[in-house]
Structures are given as C-alpha cells and as structure tokens.
Design a protein around this motif. Sequence first.
Motif, mmCIF file in Angstrom:
data_model
loop_
_atom_site.group_PDB
_atom_site.id
_atom_site.type_symbol
_atom_site.label_atom_id
_atom_site.label_comp_id
_atom_site.label_asym_id
_atom_site.label_seq_id
_atom_site.Cartn_x
_atom_site.Cartn_y
_atom_site.Cartn_z
ATOM 1 N N THR A 1 -3.284 -13.792 10.781
ATOM 2 C CA THR A 1 -2.005 -13.078 10.294
ATOM 3 C C THR A 1 -2.761 -12.986 8.569
ATOM 4 O OG1 THR A 1 -0.712 -12.724 11.589
ATOM 5 C CG2 THR A 1 -0.235 -11.644 9.343
ATOM 6 N N VAL A 2 -2.383 -12.205 7.898
ATOM 7 C CA VAL A 2 -3.312 -11.641 6.498
ATOM 8 C C VAL A 2 -2.186 -11.708 5.945
ATOM 9 C CG1 VAL A 2 -5.212 -10.723 4.762
ATOM 10 C CG2 VAL A 2 -5.767 -10.719 6.704
ATOM 11 N N PHE A 3 -1.538 -12.364 4.537
ATOM 12 C CA PHE A 3 -0.271 -11.879 4.091
ATOM 13 C C PHE A 3 -0.881 -11.738 2.102
ATOM 14 C CE2 PHE A 3 0.363 -15.586 6.849
ATOM 15 C CZ PHE A 3 1.715 -15.046 7.924
ATOM 16 N N LEU A 4 -0.032 -10.559 2.219
ATOM 17 C CA LEU A 4 -0.829 -10.067 0.491
ATOM 18 C C LEU A 4 0.466 -9.861 -0.215
ATOM 19 C CD1 LEU A 4 -3.169 -6.981 2.164
ATOM 20 C CD2 LEU A 4 -3.630 -9.475 1.307
ATOM 21 N N TYR A 5 0.128 -10.115 -1.348
ATOM 22 C CA TYR A 5 1.018 -9.889 -2.699
ATOM 23 C C TYR A 5 0.901 -8.455 -3.301
ATOM 24 C CZ TYR A 5 3.623 -10.204 -6.752
ATOM 25 O OH TYR A 5 4.931 -10.299 -7.705
ATOM 26 N N MET A 6 1.941 -7.095 -3.117
ATOM 27 C CA MET A 6 1.473 -6.005 -3.590
ATOM 28 C C MET A 6 2.606 -6.152 -5.241
ATOM 29 S SD MET A 6 2.435 -4.035 -0.410
ATOM 30 C CE MET A 6 1.442 -2.648 -0.684
ATOM 31 N N ALA B 1 4.617 -2.514 -5.562
ATOM 32 C CA ALA B 1 5.741 -3.041 -5.176
ATOM 33 C C ALA B 1 7.407 -1.963 -4.829
ATOM 34 C CB ALA B 1 6.347 -4.285 -5.901
ATOM 35 N N GLY B 2 6.586 -2.133 -3.928
ATOM 36 C CA GLY B 2 8.790 -1.067 -3.567
ATOM 37 C C GLY B 2 8.626 -0.286 -3.372
ATOM 38 N N CYS B 3 6.977 0.226 -3.484
ATOM 39 C CA CYS B 3 6.501 1.731 -2.871
ATOM 40 C C CYS B 3 6.699 1.805 -1.306
ATOM 41 C CB CYS B 3 5.278 1.836 -3.298
ATOM 42 S SG CYS B 3 4.563 3.512 -2.796
ATOM 43 N N PRO B 4 7.863 3.048 -1.803
ATOM 44 C CA PRO B 4 7.962 3.785 -0.126
ATOM 45 C C PRO B 4 7.019 3.628 0.946
ATOM 46 C CG PRO B 4 8.637 5.230 -1.313
ATOM 47 C CD PRO B 4 7.815 4.571 -1.857
ATOM 48 N N SER B 5 5.613 3.711 0.400
ATOM 49 C CA SER B 5 4.494 4.300 1.043
ATOM 50 C C SER B 5 3.601 2.666 1.614
ATOM 51 C CB SER B 5 3.904 5.471 0.870
ATOM 52 O OG SER B 5 3.288 5.384 0.021
ATOM 53 N N SER B 6 4.240 1.889 1.009
ATOM 54 C CA SER B 6 3.541 0.774 1.088
ATOM 55 C C SER B 6 3.548 -0.357 2.021
ATOM 56 C CB SER B 6 4.236 -0.782 0.028
ATOM 57 O OG SER B 6 5.108 -0.549 0.645
ATOM 58 N N THR B 7 4.359 0.317 3.249
ATOM 59 C CA THR B 7 4.286 -0.091 4.575
ATOM 60 C C THR B 7 3.091 0.522 5.131
ATOM 61 O OG1 THR B 7 6.519 -0.435 4.974
ATOM 62 C CG2 THR B 7 5.361 -0.834 7.003
ATOM 63 N N ALA B 8 2.943 1.346 4.939
ATOM 64 C CA ALA B 8 2.175 2.725 5.789
ATOM 65 C C ALA B 8 0.725 2.028 5.252
ATOM 66 C CB ALA B 8 1.868 3.920 6.070
ATOM 67 N N THR B 9 0.766 1.627 4.376
ATOM 68 C CA THR B 9 -0.822 1.472 3.530
ATOM 69 C C THR B 9 -0.859 -0.080 3.727
ATOM 70 O OG1 THR B 9 -0.701 2.171 1.252
ATOM 71 C CG2 THR B 9 -1.903 0.058 1.107
ATOM 72 N N LEU B 10 0.077 -0.875 3.857
ATOM 73 C CA LEU B 10 -0.925 -1.907 5.043
ATOM 74 C C LEU B 10 -1.147 -1.965 6.169
ATOM 75 C CD1 LEU B 10 2.620 -4.962 3.634
ATOM 76 C CD2 LEU B 10 -0.645 -4.721 2.502
ATOM 77 N N LYS B 11 -0.352 -1.454 6.896
ATOM 78 C CA LYS B 11 -0.891 -1.080 8.173
ATOM 79 C C LYS B 11 -1.600 -0.536 9.048
ATOM 80 C CE LYS B 11 2.670 -4.014 9.107
ATOM 81 N NZ LYS B 11 2.487 -5.412 9.776
ATOM 82 N N HIS B 12 -1.560 0.903 8.236
ATOM 83 C CA HIS B 12 -2.755 2.083 8.631
ATOM 84 C C HIS B 12 -3.533 1.715 8.494
ATOM 85 C CE1 HIS B 12 0.381 3.461 11.716
ATOM 86 N NE2 HIS B 12 1.636 3.265 10.530
ATOM 87 N N GLY B 13 -3.600 1.457 6.589
ATOM 88 C CA GLY B 13 -4.743 1.602 6.408
ATOM 89 C C GLY B 13 -5.835 0.131 6.033
#
Length: 188
Positions: free
Chosen positions: A146-151, A156-168
């Motif tokens: 698992t890679v741990f990243l700080y946004m 930070a708090g962007c609605p699309s951040s989960t998609a950016t992390l998981k899919h991108g």
Amino acid sequence: MFIQTEATPNPASLKFLPGREVLGKGTAEYRTSNEAVDSPLAERLFAVDGVGGVFLGGDFITVTKTDGEWQHLKPAILGTIMEHFMSGQPVMSAGAGEPDEHEGEFYDEADAEIVVTIKELLDTRVRPAVAQDGGDITFRGYQNGTVFLYMKGACAGCPSSTATLKHGIQNLLRHFVPEVEHVEQVAA
C-alpha cells in the motif's frame, strides 16, 4: 499586473496565476490563519473573509473558501494578491525554512528500490498533472503493498480525489510497480 484564474476540480478551490514566480521550488500549504505566520501573502489572503485555505505552488496560488460565492470572493482575493506583489514583500518570510518533502515518510529499508520508483513516477507523471488542477500529492509511505499519499491544495477535500487516487494514481503505479496493490490518502 494581470492575474489569471482557473477553476479546479474542487468547487471550493480556485487557482490564481499571477504570471510570476510564487514559490519557484516546493510548495507550502496553510489550512488556518494561525499556520500562515511564515508567509506574508498567505496572511493577507486569510484576512479576506471566507478564505479557509491557501496553497502556494511554483507559479500559482490556490485558495479554498469556507463559505460565500466565488463571484463575491474572487475580486477581493485578486486585489489582495495584486497588492501583495506590487508591495514588493516576499511570499515567504526570511526566516521561513523550506518545507521538508521527506518529513514523516515511512517504509521498510528492504522496499527502498520500490519507493524510489514510486517517487519518480509521482514526480514525473502525477505531480505535474495535479499541479495543473491547483494541488499537489506527496509520498508519505509504503507498507505491505500500500502506497500512502498526502493531498494538498485543491486536492484536499476535492470530491473527485478518491477517483484520482483509485483510478488514476493506483492504476498507474500498479502498471509500473507490480508490488503496489493499493493507494491510500493520509492526513497531514
């Protein structure tokens, strides 16, 4: 002085491009006015009613609002940025040290080679794209696949951040580093 603005994927954040260097190298993030003591520019921006966060990049400033509408906040923020640069004051105070990008990192020494590859991919493929959206993503750790990243910034708090992390980012890292199984966001 002409300052451009760009929308970010985060509706609560707006990117301001003053057409000159802001930090040049590195980034600085302020989530409260109390944190902004080492940046005269950030202090000025927090004085604008409705500003809830300031992120300084190489050639841009991302401002996150707490409330209010951009049509009302934007003119005050533009004026504040212009006033600051016209005053000749520095963006960062003389005593402010450069933020340590590697502070708080964790990984097993046996994974050092994997971590070097992950960081190179983040620096060359991910961070430039994320900076276009007014934010930044930094490596914090690697453990058991698992890679741990700080946004930071608009991320930070962007609605699309989960998609950016998981899919991108997760798909990119998995493609180039088979040992990577997951990517997770961590708090500061």
